[in-house]
Design a protein around this motif. Sequence first.
Motif, PDB file in Angstrom:
ATOM      1  N   UNK A 126       4.950  -8.258  -0.634  1.00  0.00           N
ATOM      2  CA  UNK A 126       6.262  -7.618  -0.788  1.00  0.00           C
ATOM      3  C   UNK A 126       6.348  -7.037  -2.196  1.00  0.00           C
ATOM      4  N   UNK A 127       7.326  -6.213  -2.423  1.00  0.00           N
ATOM      5  CA  UNK A 127       7.512  -5.554  -3.713  1.00  0.00           C
ATOM      6  C   UNK A 127       7.537  -6.581  -4.844  1.00  0.00           C
ATOM      7  N   UNK A 151       1.158  -5.476  -9.957  1.00  0.00           N
ATOM      8  CA  UNK A 151       2.032  -5.968  -8.890  1.00  0.00           C
ATOM      9  C   UNK A 151       2.069  -4.984  -7.729  1.00  0.00           C
ATOM     10  N   UNK A 152       2.536  -5.460  -6.593  1.00  0.00           N
ATOM     11  CA  UNK A 152       2.819  -4.577  -5.459  1.00  0.00           C
ATOM     12  C   UNK A 152       3.990  -3.702  -5.893  1.00  0.00           C
ATOM     13  N   UNK A 153       3.819  -2.390  -5.770  1.00  0.00           N
ATOM     14  CA  UNK A 153       4.837  -1.499  -6.340  1.00  0.00           C
ATOM     15  C   UNK A 153       4.945  -0.224  -5.525  1.00  0.00           C
ATOM     16  N   UNK A 154       6.142   0.102  -5.121  1.00  0.00           N
ATOM     17  CA  UNK A 154       6.382   1.256  -4.255  1.00  0.00           C
ATOM     18  C   UNK A 154       6.398   2.552  -5.050  1.00  0.00           C
ATOM     19  N   UNK A 155       6.277   3.643  -4.343  1.00  0.00           N
ATOM     20  CA  UNK A 155       6.554   4.979  -4.858  1.00  0.00           C
ATOM     21  C   UNK A 155       7.934   5.392  -4.343  1.00  0.00           C
ATOM     22  N   UNK A 156       8.529   6.434  -4.906  1.00  0.00           N
ATOM     23  CA  UNK A 156       9.822   6.900  -4.389  1.00  0.00           C
ATOM     24  C   UNK A 156       9.760   7.170  -2.888  1.00  0.00           C
ATOM     25  N   UNK A 188      10.115   0.765   5.763  1.00  0.00           N
ATOM     26  CA  UNK A 188      11.449   0.612   5.180  1.00  0.00           C
ATOM     27  C   UNK A 188      11.410   0.708   3.654  1.00  0.00           C
ATOM     28  N   UNK A 189      10.269   0.402   3.049  1.00  0.00           N
ATOM     29  CA  UNK A 189      10.079   0.600   1.620  1.00  0.00           C
ATOM     30  C   UNK A 189       8.712   1.249   1.435  1.00  0.00           C
ATOM     31  N   UNK A 190       8.620   2.196   0.532  1.00  0.00           N
ATOM     32  CA  UNK A 190       7.422   3.026   0.437  1.00  0.00           C
ATOM     33  C   UNK A 190       6.313   2.350  -0.377  1.00  0.00           C
ATOM     34  N   UNK A 191       6.023   1.100  -0.002  1.00  0.00           N
ATOM     35  CA  UNK A 191       4.855   0.434  -0.588  1.00  0.00           C
ATOM     36  C   UNK A 191       3.872  -0.035   0.487  1.00  0.00           C
ATOM     37  N   UNK A 192       4.141   0.308   1.731  1.00  0.00           N
ATOM     38  CA  UNK A 192       3.214  -0.030   2.811  1.00  0.00           C
ATOM     39  C   UNK A 192       3.334   1.004   3.928  1.00  0.00           C
TER      40      UNK A 192
END
Length: 716
Positions: free
Chosen positions: A260-261, A577-582, A590-594
């Motif tokens: 997760x993020x 860390x696990x980190x999303x992009x915009x 649902x979140x742009x990290x996967x």
Amino acid sequence: MKKLVLTLLSAVLLTPFSLKADEGMWFLMFIERLNHRDMQKMGLQLTSEEIYSINNHSLKDAIVQFNGGCTAEVISKDGLVLTNHHCGYDAIAELSSAEKNYLKDGYWAANKKGELKPSSLFVRFFVRMDDCTKRILGVVNDKMTEAEREKAINAEIAKIEKENNEGGKYVVSVRSFFQGNEFYYFVYQDYKDVRLVGTPPESLGKFGGDTDNWEWPRHTADFSMFRIYGDANGNPAEYSEKNVPLKPKHYLPVNLGGVKENDFAMILGYPGRTNRWMPAGGIEQNVKFAYPAWVEGAKTGMDNMKKYMDQNAALNLIYASKYASTANYWKNRQGMIDALTKFETAKTKAAQEAKFNKWANKAENKAKYGTVVETINKYYALTNEKSRHDNYLQQLLRTSGMGTISRSLGRQLENYAKADAAKRSQMLPMLTEMAEEMYKEMHIPAERDILAAQLALYATKAVGYPMAPMVKKIGEANNNNFTSYVNAAFDMSIFGSLDRVKAFLQFPSEGQLTNDPLYVLSADLITHFNSKSDEIAKAQNDFGAAFRLLVEGLRESKIATIKYPDANSTLRLTYGKVRSLPADKRNDATINNYTTLAGQVKKYKKGDAEFDLPARVLEMNANKEFGRYADKDGSLHVNFLTDNDITGGNSGSPVLNGKGELIGLAFDGNIEAMAGDVIFDKKLQRTINVDIRYVLWVIENFAGAKHIVDEMTLVK
């Protein structure tokens, strides 16, 4: 796709600094002193001894360099190894045929007897490292030329390697850091009996092809599996049916909990090369001269391979590996041009060098550093056009099988022709095998087109620097249309077919070989590529010394913020860390990290070379057959993002959680941060990873090879 991906060393070990946790590729031997506390704050639960130990098993014992260019990890007590699909690509292609096309259809060994041995494949275990800076620098002085310096250093390196290889048991490599200001030696052990265990079909392992390469969102099963074998005592051994699976000192447990993020993530691997100390002039040279030529030359080779690859499966297999490697760097270099230009990286570096130059010309520094920046800039100004020329010629030599024939098979045939009858008899089987292997990887009509097209490109574009004499002469006589000349050369050449090479082996003639048109052309190209004027030779000598002083001065003055040397294919650790992009409308997550299997299916295009999918995957997605590998949200996660600092050579590196458990497999970076090899962008730079749950789903649920998963230690 190949991707084809440090440290604070003794001079700054006691210097306090503000650390960006997501930047840097660090030596394992310095983790306790430099990084451990920061890593603990982010979620690390291991001691530094559990990461790197000489006397006890540790994480480093599960990480291997894979075939010299990638990274892999041991994931079972029986030597099972996981790496990227693109890292295993050459071996898989070699083992494939039109009838048994493992690249296209995939392969899963039903048992250990079914595991397949490619002709040449090895893994390298890291044993230990140590500092030898004082010893190496003790044999050089400021009065030496760069050539004299290199000779003295190489002589000392040979002694260090001999002292530490224990009679040939280990491979020892001494490497320079901080542009020759520090030196460390590394001790390795190589295992050469490595066999293919399994690979997904290309439609999964290379899903997205060149279109998705370096892009996010990604949906790729970029993995393949091998096994390491040794003798009965666990020692390295040449291939034998008597060899047994290796019992490793350490192997990685596999965590099924997902990510997760902001979860902690660390990566261990062998990053190939970064250039974060590169001067502004070097960046400018690459952006305006070298990389555009590389891109155009690579595309020319790719286009002429592709028109034959598309004809049938057999031709596709011949060029699949070369095409994939060429395409990877073609897109990479274009991405570098765009990113370095957009972020004005050369301008940033120039500002740093201006600040340094002001410091360097203070009275107390001028004698040592005063002319450093001037010397460096003079070198780049002198070699800009040469860099453009060299990259056009280099792509010719890389994509044309005949471009380098004079230094490969041709050189061996010349030695054969000069030998006496007894020596020839001894050499004949080896040369016959060498020729047969070489021609397996060439289709002569394609080779004609590749060579003619590359010669024409080189002759018309590499015009700011003297051209290879033969190319200039042929081009002037044929208005730079090389087709007729190349066709005639192939028709007359010994190298025009395997049969002609074999005929030459029966009736060798040194004169026939040295007058062979393809041999002569190749020799001319290589000789010219390796030649340089006295002016350039002197400029290179002066540049080498000046660059070393620039790095030394930047560190001494503390003008540089980088606290680590460039990557150079030595084992490093990076953490983040696990980190999303915009948010991205192309990603259904649902979140742009996967990304998810559903997202992969949305990209599906029936019959498309890049976006086709097996019917079984479509059915399983529709029925949500994800088994124990489904995420808590009910979907099957495919790829995910972290902000780790990696580069080429890190392909196949394990992504680990705070307990040292495997959560993913690194395989790519994002094109928005393609300047990352030169300057780290903490906002944009991401590592793209295969979720380990997707890997296991492909093996167990899709392929039905649960026996392979059963080897692993799974943590829920």
